[in-house]
Design an enzyme around this catalytic site. Structure first.
Site, short mmCIF file in Angstrom:
data_model
loop_
_atom_site.label_atom_id
_atom_site.label_comp_id
_atom_site.label_asym_id
_atom_site.label_seq_id
_atom_site.Cartn_x
_atom_site.Cartn_y
_atom_site.Cartn_z
CD GLU A 289 -46.05 30.01 1.97
OE1 GLU A 289 -47.06 29.30 1.87
OE2 GLU A 289 -45.22 29.85 2.89
CG HIS A 310 -36.82 19.93 -26.32
ND1 HIS A 310 -36.41 19.61 -27.60
CD2 HIS A 310 -35.68 19.91 -25.57
CE1 HIS A 310 -35.11 19.39 -27.62
NE2 HIS A 310 -34.64 19.57 -26.38
CE LYS A 424 -54.18 26.85 5.32
NZ LYS A 424 -53.22 27.08 6.37
O1 PA5 Z 1 -44.59 28.05 5.06
C1 PA5 Z 1 -45.65 27.84 5.61
O2 PA5 Z 1 -45.95 28.38 6.67
C2 PA5 Z 1 -46.65 26.87 5.02
O3 PA5 Z 1 -46.26 26.38 3.80
C3 PA5 Z 1 -46.85 25.71 5.97
O4 PA5 Z 1 -45.62 25.07 6.16
C4 PA5 Z 1 -47.88 24.73 5.45
O5 PA5 Z 1 -49.10 25.38 5.24
C5 PA5 Z 1 -48.08 23.58 6.41
O6 PA5 Z 1 -48.44 24.06 7.66
P1 PA5 Z 1 -48.35 23.16 8.94
O7 PA5 Z 1 -46.93 22.82 9.16
O8 PA5 Z 1 -48.91 23.99 10.03
O9 PA5 Z 1 -49.18 21.93 8.68
#
Ligand code: PA5
Length: 447
Positions: A289, A310, A424
């Site tokens: 990310e 393996h 989303k």
């Molecule tokens: O790193 C990030 O921002 C995402 O992985 C969020 O942690 C994830 O989408 C969960 O979001 P939230 O904590 O708002 O539910």
């Protein structure tokens, strides 16, 4: 006290002589962007000096809340996804008995996870499993509106209230969310749940040392003081004032970017201890990310060895030469087991009799490293003295710091994740969420 240690000799040989030292000025500039807060995404730097700013009072509050859950629950469900899930699971599984989930360990509640998928079978089977259990919930969501987590929490809240009564449910449901906004905050305030705040300036994937990770880890029975101490010591070891060659986060960030520039587009994180599987998952999110944007970024992959030797071993040895490996090597296991001798020796394994199982594992590790280097796969090695809270705290902060530096070296904003929103938007439009009518029309036209 020892420290985790980065060894780059089996990767450096794939670069031109002096390439790393020539890169020092760029690494220093990237570190200055972090330290001075002058780089992209600088409103999300709360993690940078987080370990050293955690107070004993905050830790005491977390431990007291964990104790309430431990005293009143045989099972605690940690509901969250992505950055609100992987860090806690990575630490808990690294420290837990491999078969701990099969039975309740001493005074520790069983920790299970929800809100990280939308599998109907998963949720139905979870509901069924919890039917006769005294369970509690840690509901974690920074935005407070993430569909996967909100959906699971709706089910868990109802079941907990029905099974345990409203008063007990209020005691064993804890929220970790934003200070003011989001449905999780509204619910927590209305129901009177104990709650913790996720700081605005700490993004999900950098939040394991906030209550997001610390409360579940303490609830599982692990020492969060030691975890934070390890992170704190690594904060010092990777400080901007430290000489470049002695700063493992700077060196790791430098070498992975140099390898990337030389066509090594995929980094495979490797473990030889199955307990570290979720540490790999946490690391993949952290780097994926943070760096995968603007058409750039090393693809973070992972394997569990020797299991995956393996399966994926063939590809790694002889497939496209666009990979490098980073091996997390645990020097001493916590348990001791020796291969027994067998009179009949039907399996032909008596040559191993008397050796520790870990010696066999270590030779698999060394043999693999030599083979993969022969196969032109640069190999980095991170040695972890043993799996305990302190060294895991070091490892977490080491990876976070290196990730920030590495993202700036790559020239991206390592602290945003705009690409996560695309699915989303489509999902909400397809499901008819209010406010997505226009998007829904556009999508219907494409179907
Ligand atoms: O790193 C990030 O921002 C995402 O992985 C969020 O942690 C994830 O989408 C969960 O979001 P939230 O904590 O708002 O539910």
């Amino acid at each position: 006290m020892e420290n985790i240690h980065l060894n780059i000799t089996k990767a450096e040989q794939f670069l031109n002589n002096g390439a790393i030292s020539a890169y020092e000025p760029q690494v220093k500039s990237a570190m200055e962007l972090l330290e001075k807060g002058t780089g992209a995404g600088n409103d999300f730097l709360g993690w940078l000096h987080l370990p050293s700013s955690i107070t004993p009072d905050h830790l005491a509050d977390l431990k007291a809340t964990a104790q309430v859950l431990r005293d009143n629950c045989e099972v605690v469900v940690v509901a969250g996804i992505g950055g609100s899930y992987l860090g806690a699971r990575a630490v808990i599984e690294s420290l837990s008995n491999s078969f701990g989930w099969l039975k309740k360990e001493q005074d520790n509640p069983i920790i299970i996870y929800a809100g990280n998928n939308i599998g109907e079978d998963y949720l139905a089977e979870l509901t069924d499993y919890l039917k006769d259990k005294k369970f509690g919930v840690i509901n974690i969501s920074k935005s407070g509106t993430t569909t996967e987590t909100a959906l699971a929490f709706r089910l868990l809240k109802k079941q907990c209230e029905e099974q345990r009564g409203k008063d007990m449910a209020r005691k064993v449901i804890v929220a970790i969310t934003d200070a003011k906004k989001g449905a999780a905050r509204i619910t927590a305030d209305k129901e009177g749940y104990k709650s913790f705040i996720i700081p605005d300036n700490v993004g999900g994937r950098f939040s394991v040392l906030t209550p997001v990770g610390l409360l579940p880890i303490a609830t599982a029975g692990y020492d969060i003081d030691q975890l934070v101490q390890g992170a704190c010591d690594m904060e010092e070891l990777t400080a901007i004032e430290k000489p470049f060659t002695e700063n493992p986060a700077a060196i790791y960030a430098a070498i992975r970017n140099l390898l990337y520039a030389n066509g090594k587009k995929i980094e495979i994180l490797v473990n030889y201890q199955p307990k570290l599987h979720y540490m790999m998952e946490w690391w993949k999110q952290l780097y994926g990310e943070s760096e995968g944007k603007d058409g750039k970024g090393i693809f973070p992959a992972s394997v569990d060895f020797s299991t995956d030797l393996h399966s994926m071993g063939q590809w790694i040895q002889e497939g496209e030469r666009t990979i490098f490996e980073t091996v997390i090597s645990v020097e001493s296991p916590n348990k001791h087991m020796v291969v027994p001798s067998d009179e009949e020796n039907l399996d032909g394994l008596n040559f191993l009799a008397g050796k520790r199982v870990d010696e066999v594992n270590k030779m698999a590790e060394l043999g693999t490293q030599l083979a993969h280097v022969d196969g032109e796969v640069p190999n980095l090695r991170i040695s972890v003295p043993t799996l305990n809270e302190y060294y895991i705290g070091q490892l977490i902060y080491f990876f976070e710091k290196a990730c920030g530096i590495s993202g700036y070296l790559l020239g991206v904003n390592p602290f945003n994740q705009p690409g996560v929103e695309a699915y989303k938007k489509n999902m909400f439009a397809l499901l008819g969420k209010p406010g997505y009518e226009e998007e829904s029309k556009k999508i219907q036209a494409r179907l």
